[in-house]
Write an enzyme that holds these catalytic residues in place. Sequence first.
Site, short mmCIF file in Angstrom:
data_model
loop_
_atom_site.label_atom_id
_atom_site.label_comp_id
_atom_site.label_asym_id
_atom_site.label_seq_id
_atom_site.Cartn_x
_atom_site.Cartn_y
_atom_site.Cartn_z
N ARG A 165 -13.41 -19.89 -16.73
CA ARG A 165 -13.77 -19.41 -18.07
C ARG A 165 -14.29 -20.53 -18.95
NH1 ARG A 165 -9.01 -14.89 -18.95
NH2 ARG A 165 -10.21 -13.22 -17.99
N LYS A 191 -4.59 4.73 -11.68
CA LYS A 191 -4.26 5.94 -12.45
C LYS A 191 -5.47 6.68 -12.97
CE LYS A 191 -0.90 6.02 -15.43
NZ LYS A 191 -0.36 5.51 -16.70
N GLY A 206 -11.29 -5.74 -14.05
CA GLY A 206 -10.68 -6.99 -13.64
C GLY A 206 -10.36 -7.04 -12.16
N GLY A 247 -10.80 -4.84 -19.62
CA GLY A 247 -10.68 -3.72 -20.55
C GLY A 247 -11.91 -3.52 -21.43
P1 ADP Z 1 -9.81 -2.44 -12.40
O1 ADP Z 1 -9.00 -3.61 -12.90
O2 ADP Z 1 -10.91 -2.86 -11.48
O3 ADP Z 1 -10.29 -1.57 -13.53
P2 ADP Z 1 -7.43 -0.88 -11.97
O4 ADP Z 1 -6.65 -1.85 -12.77
O5 ADP Z 1 -7.67 0.47 -12.54
O6 ADP Z 1 -8.84 -1.53 -11.51
O7 ADP Z 1 -6.69 -0.63 -10.58
C1 ADP Z 1 -6.41 -1.64 -9.67
C2 ADP Z 1 -5.13 -1.39 -8.96
O8 ADP Z 1 -5.11 -0.13 -8.32
C3 ADP Z 1 -4.91 -2.42 -7.88
O9 ADP Z 1 -3.81 -3.22 -8.22
C4 ADP Z 1 -4.64 -1.59 -6.63
O10 ADP Z 1 -3.59 -2.10 -5.84
C5 ADP Z 1 -4.28 -0.24 -7.20
N1 ADP Z 1 -4.52 0.81 -6.23
C6 ADP Z 1 -5.65 1.13 -5.58
N2 ADP Z 1 -5.45 2.11 -4.68
C7 ADP Z 1 -4.14 2.44 -4.75
C8 ADP Z 1 -3.32 3.37 -4.06
N3 ADP Z 1 -3.81 4.16 -3.13
N4 ADP Z 1 -2.01 3.41 -4.39
C9 ADP Z 1 -1.51 2.60 -5.33
N5 ADP Z 1 -2.23 1.70 -6.03
C10 ADP Z 1 -3.53 1.61 -5.73
MG MG Z 2 -6.94 -3.77 -13.61
#
Ligand code: ADP
Ligand code: MG
Length: 394
Positions: free
Chosen positions: A35, A198, A351, A374
């Site tokens: 960063r 989620k 992220g 975010g």
């Molecule tokens: P980003 O940061 O790219 O927006 P998120 O924070 O929404 O992504 O989600 C990332 C998390 O989702 C990871 O830590 C990953 O382990 C979890 N994840 C992905 N698939 C599953 C699954 N099938 N069951 C539980 N957790 C999951």
């Molecule tokens: Mg995330």
Amino acid sequence: MKKTVRDVEVRGKRVLTRCDFNVPMEDGKITNDTRIRAALPTIKYLMENGAKVILMSHLGRPKGEPDHKYSLEPVARRLAELLEHKVVFAQSDVVVDDEVRDAVGVMAEGDVMLLENTRFREEETHNAPNFTQELASLGDLFVNDAFGTAHRAHCSTAGVADFMPAVSGFLIEKEIKFLGEAVEDPARPFVAIMGGAKVSDKILLVEQMMKKVDTVIIGGGMAYTFYKAMGLEIGKSILDEDGIELAASLMKQAEEKGVQLLLPLDTVCADEFSNDAKTCVVDRDAIPADMMGMDIGPKSVEAFGKVIREAGTVVWNGPMGVFEMDNFAAGTKQVAQAVADCQGVTVIGGGDSAAAVEKFGFADQMTHISTGGGASLEFLEGKKLPGVEVLEDK
Ligand code: ADP
Ligand code: MG
């Protein structure tokens, strides 16, 4: 279009510059300086063009009071090494005081100063006028170059713009160019890949994307809530109870809008949430009741990959599985490979998605990897980011 540092005179001005120096630290040592390096182009531009460069950032989460383990002092030292130039660290528990003001008063053109962690002041995250004014008293021009906090209206990210002209640095310029162009004027077919844990975290994003894309691919933990809405057995897979209705409504919306919505065809199941779990690969209608879905299976990878490789634009937010565990990383890795192979514009926002792309070594094959987390999610959802809104239009 927002004005950037190139569009204004910076010479001789006290330029209050918000950076993202929220670097990972262990025992007072910076463990990753990406960063800080990312901020160098804007800082060097300002120095070379005769600005008095006053840098601000937060670091970690001090509880609105001075906490020296979150001091930016190590960042000042590292920054000086990288710039090969002196960086004055304005040590003050209250961030701005008479000594700091005096130090700013004697700055010459091309000098660089870093203020103490803005979150040492509890007013910072409330965008409170008193701290905003104290910060503003130090500058003539505001440059925001911290995209990761641009979705927050804090004193140092937005407030100070009430008192002086505000423009973007090169990092924010790049973020709004790539994230903005990808969604506003996409080369088609436009494919959105959504994943993560989620549904409710991403519901707005999926809805927003549905208005624009040709295809939505849903993977990761989100997929099981859609399966549930379809009446399938999902065993112990992650489920967003509140999201079941939303998932059903999204599937209906997709049909009405003629948007192709792709869900995984198969899934890698595990008997517990662990890399050492017993696993099996099953079609989506055969998930054992005592197991949980941890990754997309090979049939899904094949189907998704085909669409992704032929896309004109790809926006990816959210991994396809629990990629942190080696045994459940294949789906995310192979989807990353497909995005890397795509000849179109490829944008990674999120992220964990960005971390996955880095981890698997595809980073340099993407058009743009957002540093926003975010903030990139909110930008893609079509929300206005306070730290961007305050910047002057061209
Ligand atoms: P980003 O940061 O790219 O927006 P998120 O924070 O929404 O992504 O989600 C990332 C998390 O989702 C990871 O830590 C990953 O382990 C979890 N994840 C992905 N698939 C599953 C699954 N099938 N069951 C539980 N957790 C999951
Ligand atoms: Mg995330």
